[in-house]
Write a protein that holds these residues in place. Structure first.
Motif, short mmCIF file in Angstrom:
data_model
loop_
_atom_site.label_atom_id
_atom_site.label_comp_id
_atom_site.label_asym_id
_atom_site.label_seq_id
_atom_site.Cartn_x
_atom_site.Cartn_y
_atom_site.Cartn_z
N GLU A 199 0.91 -1.28 0.13
CA GLU A 199 0.05 0.13 0.06
C GLU A 199 0.81 1.30 0.00
OE1 GLU A 199 -2.92 0.05 3.18
OE2 GLU A 199 -4.01 -1.73 2.44
N LYS A 200 2.00 1.30 0.48
CA LYS A 200 3.04 2.34 0.40
C LYS A 200 4.41 1.75 0.16
CE LYS A 200 1.32 4.16 4.73
NZ LYS A 200 1.49 4.78 5.93
N VAL A 201 4.95 2.94 -0.93
CA VAL A 201 6.09 2.75 -1.58
C VAL A 201 7.23 3.72 -1.20
CG1 VAL A 201 4.90 1.46 -3.48
CG2 VAL A 201 5.28 3.89 -3.79
N ALA A 202 8.43 3.56 -1.59
CA ALA A 202 9.33 4.50 -1.13
C ALA A 202 9.25 5.42 -2.22
CB ALA A 202 10.88 3.77 -1.12
N LEU A 203 9.44 6.98 -1.50
CA LEU A 203 9.45 7.99 -2.61
C LEU A 203 10.44 7.89 -4.05
CD1 LEU A 203 8.19 10.58 -3.51
CD2 LEU A 203 9.87 11.77 -1.93
N LYS A 204 11.50 7.41 -3.61
CA LYS A 204 12.48 7.42 -4.72
C LYS A 204 12.21 6.10 -5.79
CE LYS A 204 15.46 3.90 -2.16
NZ LYS A 204 15.26 2.75 -3.05
#
Length: 318
Positions: A199-204
């Protein structure tokens, strides 16, 4: 409009490759083969009946409220206020595997809606049919998304822009773009594949993916195959879904050695797609992948096709 314009019609709707590797839930394209057919015939008595289903190994329901084809036809007729006046019988012919990652339910739904709209004299445009197609996807897999039904209905390459309402953009199709598809006959349910996604991923990683999607769309508009190849990389979804597909990274290595532009998962899998410039590299890739899978004891099907720009088509009518 109380009577059907036509007595019967046979319609083909194409399979689709959703996501185009880096465009999760927003990009997809249609292919010439495989696809599904619907034969629809008017009846004396009002109502929608599924008369037969071929090619599903008995897996699909004949109940008109539970089958996506008939359920969407019923919604269509209710929308026109004709559910108590119009009667049709439906034969569904599945030419593509269920749960393949090739938009099997989408092709059937689109074929059914295109067929009933043709019988009625085409009172609705393709754009007006789209919400019914999306409801079919919701019924089939619990998630009403358009990355399969949009290209199946509109043809070509489609982009679904997020936000309020349904915003579907048709992109140009580079003339030499070819898809080599391999369907390993293993079970990867769409619902299970979706549950694995973070559901969440790293911004990079998100920034890399955004750049890839922008690069891919730019490459498509310019028919820049080198840019398409550089951009069609997935750092968000593929690493997770690849776990469910036997021999995925070996298949990817084989495809890259064959000279394709890119290789990845079609939809939620297990089908994989080798996207190439021209037919030769795509055919070489799928032949080598099929040979490898057979050596591992995994049966598979293969398809090689240019992008289908037409979408559904009437095969016969009277």
């Amino acid at each position: 409009m109380s009577q059907l314009i036509k007595k019967e019609v046979r319609v083909f709707a194409p399979a689709t490759v959703a996501n185009m590797i880096c465009g999760y839930d927003i990009l997809g394209f249609a292919v010439d083969s495989p696809g599904d057919e619907v034969f629809m015939k008017r009846t004396e008595n009002p109502g929608v009946v599924i008369r037969s289903i071929e090619g599903d190994d008995g897996r699909l329901p004949l109940d008109p409220d539970k089958n996506t084809v008939s359920a969407c036809v019923k919604m269509y007729l209710a929308h026109l206020g004709l559910e108590k006046e119009v009667g049709v019988e439906i034969d569904l012919i599945k030419h593509m595997p269920i749960g393949s990652g090739l938009g099997s339910s989408s092709a059937s739904t689109v074929a059914g809606l295109f067929a009933i709209n043709t019988l009625m004299g085409n009172p609705l445009s393709k754009e007006e049919l789209m919400p019914f197609c999306i409801e079919g996807e919701r019924l089939a897999c619990g998630h009403g998304h358009a990355d399969n039904v949009a290209p199946a209905l509109m043809g070509g390459i489609t982009l679904i822009r997020g936000g309020e309402g349904l915003d579907i953009i048709k992109l140009p199709v580079p003339q030499e773009l070819v898809a080599g598809i391999v369907f390993p006959q293993v079970d990867v349910p769409t619902r299970d594949a979706r549950q694995l996604i973070k559901e969440k991923v790293a911004l990079k990683d998100a920034v890399i993916q955004w750049g890839n999607i922008a690069g891919l769309v730019s490459g498509i508009f310019m028919s820049d195959y080198d840019l398409i190849a550089r951009s069609m990389q997935d750092v968000l979804i593929e690493p997770t879904r690849a776990i469910l597909i036997p021999e995925f990274y070996e298949m990817k290595r084989i495809a890259e050695e064959a000279g394709v532009l890119s290789f990845g998962i079609s939809g939620s899998g297990p089908s994989v797609v080798a996207i190439s410039k021209g037919h030769e590299a795509a055919q070489k890739a799928v032949d080598a992948i099929q040979q490898h899978l057979n050596e591992q004891g995994i049966e598979c099907l293969q398809f090689v096709s240019k992008v289908n720009v037409e979408g559904p088509k009437v095969l016969s009518q009277s």
